[in-house]
Design a protein around this motif. Structure first.
Motif, PDB file in Angstrom:
ATOM      1  N   MET A  58       0.946  -0.552  -0.036  1.00  0.00           N
ATOM      2  CA  MET A  58      -0.216   0.085   0.356  1.00  0.00           C
ATOM      3  C   MET A  58       1.024   1.170   0.282  1.00  0.00           C
ATOM      4  SD  MET A  58      -2.356  -1.457   2.990  1.00  0.00           S
ATOM      5  CE  MET A  58      -1.087  -2.192   3.489  1.00  0.00           C
ATOM      6  N   ALA A  59       0.783   2.388  -1.025  1.00  0.00           N
ATOM      7  CA  ALA A  59       1.405   2.983  -1.360  1.00  0.00           C
ATOM      8  C   ALA A  59       0.911   4.179  -1.632  1.00  0.00           C
ATOM      9  CB  ALA A  59       3.386   2.526  -1.822  1.00  0.00           C
ATOM     10  N   GLU A  60       1.282   4.675  -3.672  1.00  0.00           N
ATOM     11  CA  GLU A  60       0.097   5.344  -4.152  1.00  0.00           C
ATOM     12  C   GLU A  60      -1.558   5.129  -4.081  1.00  0.00           C
ATOM     13  OE1 GLU A  60       3.135   4.088  -5.204  1.00  0.00           O
ATOM     14  OE2 GLU A  60       4.019   6.499  -5.477  1.00  0.00           O
ATOM     15  N   ALA A  61      -1.287   3.500  -4.535  1.00  0.00           N
ATOM     16  CA  ALA A  61      -2.603   3.158  -4.393  1.00  0.00           C
ATOM     17  C   ALA A  61      -1.628   0.866  -3.593  1.00  0.00           C
ATOM     18  CB  ALA A  61      -2.991   2.118  -6.403  1.00  0.00           C
ATOM     19  N   GLU A  62      -2.686   0.521  -3.411  1.00  0.00           N
ATOM     20  CA  GLU A  62      -3.202  -0.818  -2.218  1.00  0.00           C
ATOM     21  C   GLU A  62      -2.673  -1.677  -4.186  1.00  0.00           C
ATOM     22  OE1 GLU A  62      -5.759  -3.927  -0.541  1.00  0.00           O
ATOM     23  OE2 GLU A  62      -5.779  -1.528  -0.036  1.00  0.00           O
ATOM     24  N   ARG A  63      -2.026  -3.083  -3.798  1.00  0.00           N
ATOM     25  CA  ARG A  63      -1.541  -4.010  -5.029  1.00  0.00           C
ATOM     26  C   ARG A  63      -1.460  -5.303  -4.155  1.00  0.00           C
ATOM     27  NH1 ARG A  63       4.487  -3.744  -8.161  1.00  0.00           N
ATOM     28  NH2 ARG A  63       3.988  -6.165  -8.966  1.00  0.00           N
TER      29      ARG A  63
END
Length: 334
Positions: free
Chosen positions: A52-57
């Motif tokens: 989880m950073a700019e978006a979750e993956r």
């Protein structure tokens, strides 16, 4: 099964940007926005990773395969596990981002430091803080991941916490000493709603320095002297002298940017500089510039509050404080 949990703080660069690359000292503050990592071993050879950073993956892959997340793969390569077991991991640096944009708090360094700490503990390679070579190893791993750019000051802040004096030594690597902000000096952090590429700016600097090494040496010497002076004034609690150095360093960064052909002080930062001056505050970018965060420093709480209110009408002020805790690792299950 083993489960390890780790966290590491983000950072603000107070003094020393660019000059630190030429072995000047830098004043760096760990801040209370942390990246968190958790890894647990599993009974099979399948790995699960959630980031989880700019978006979750999320990704699922075999133990010897690549996760596709460069940071994780770089750490796994640098510190290979002795067994072939799979694992489940979570890496969360969302607190160092806002609305899908990085804030300029050293999220990549905090993420790498936290993941390294959790990985070493989970894979039976010890608690990072007890390893004498840990910081230098983390810095080298981060630098390799970032294409060879950067000094490692952000990793050092994440590793140690608090306020540090960071300096590179050509023979021994990173040198870190405890430091402080001068008593009575407060600050306001402003995110100007654009994220900058530190790597891009550092590459611009290195390319320009290769074209004109004598000019580069002049700029580095000038900023070096200011960083040394500012750190000395901070340690001596010379608040007024420290604020003067902040102003001088800001001017040096603006001139350096013009020489580089890069906007270290973007129009947004120039607006905040002008606003800070109206409140009698000292203002500079934090880090390589080109966006991200700016910092307004002062000794008058009312002036800082007035600046915060006015800055919030245009951009986003971020509540930040010194985080005295660096890398924190705990083995919670065995």
């Amino acid at each position: 099964m083993v489960r390890a949990v780790a966290s590491a703080p983000g950072k603000l660069v107070i003094l020393g940007e660019y000059a630190v690359l030429a072995n000047a000292p830098a004043l760096v503050m760990a801040v209370d926005r942390r990246c968190r990592a958790e890894i647990r071993t599993s009974k099979n050879s399948v790995c699960h990773l959630r980031s989880m950073a700019e978006a979750e993956r999320q990704v699922i892959f075999r133990r010897r395969a690549r996760s596709g997340l460069a940071l994780v793969d770089r750490v796994v390569d640098a510190y290979p596990a002795s067994n072939g077991a799979g694992w489940r991991g979570v890496l969360d640096s969302s607190g160092l981002h806002r609305e899908g944009r990085k804030l300029g708090l050293g999220s990549s360094a905090a993420a790498l430091t936290a993941w390294c700490g959790a990985w070493l503990a989970c894979m039976g390679q010890g608690i990072a803080a007890a390893r004498p070579d840990a910081l230098q190893g983390f810095i080298e791993t981060h630098k390799a991941w970032q294409g060879g750019t950067g000094s490692g000051l952000d990793v050092a802040a994440s590793f140690h916490g608090g306020v540090i004096r960071f300096q590179l030594d050509e023979e021994t690597g990173a040198q870190v000493d405890r430091a402080k902000m001068p008593d009575g000096v407060g600050f306001v952090s402003v995110f100007v709603r654009t994220s900058a590429s530190t790597q891009k700016h550092l590459k611009q600097f290195r390319a320009r320095a290769a074209e004109s090494p004598a000019s580069a040496a002049f700029w580095m010497d000038s900023l070096n002297r200011l960083a040394e002076t500012g750190i000395g004034r901070a340690m001596a609690d010379d608040a007024d002298g420290f604020l003067d150095t902040i102003r001088d360093y800001a001017g040096g960064l603006q001139a350096l940017g013009e020489w580089m052909g890069a906007a270290i002080f973007t129009p947004e930062h120039l607006q905040m500089l002008e606003l800070a001056e109206r409140f009698g505050l000292a203002y500079k970018v934090s880090g390589a510039g080109g966006g991200d965060l700016g910092l307004a420093f002062g000794v008058d709480p009312e002036a800082l509050a007035g600046f915060r209110k006015a800055a919030d009408e245009r951009y986003d002020t971020i509540n930040l404080a010194v985080d005295p805790l660096g890398l924190d690792v705990e083995i919670v299950d065995r």
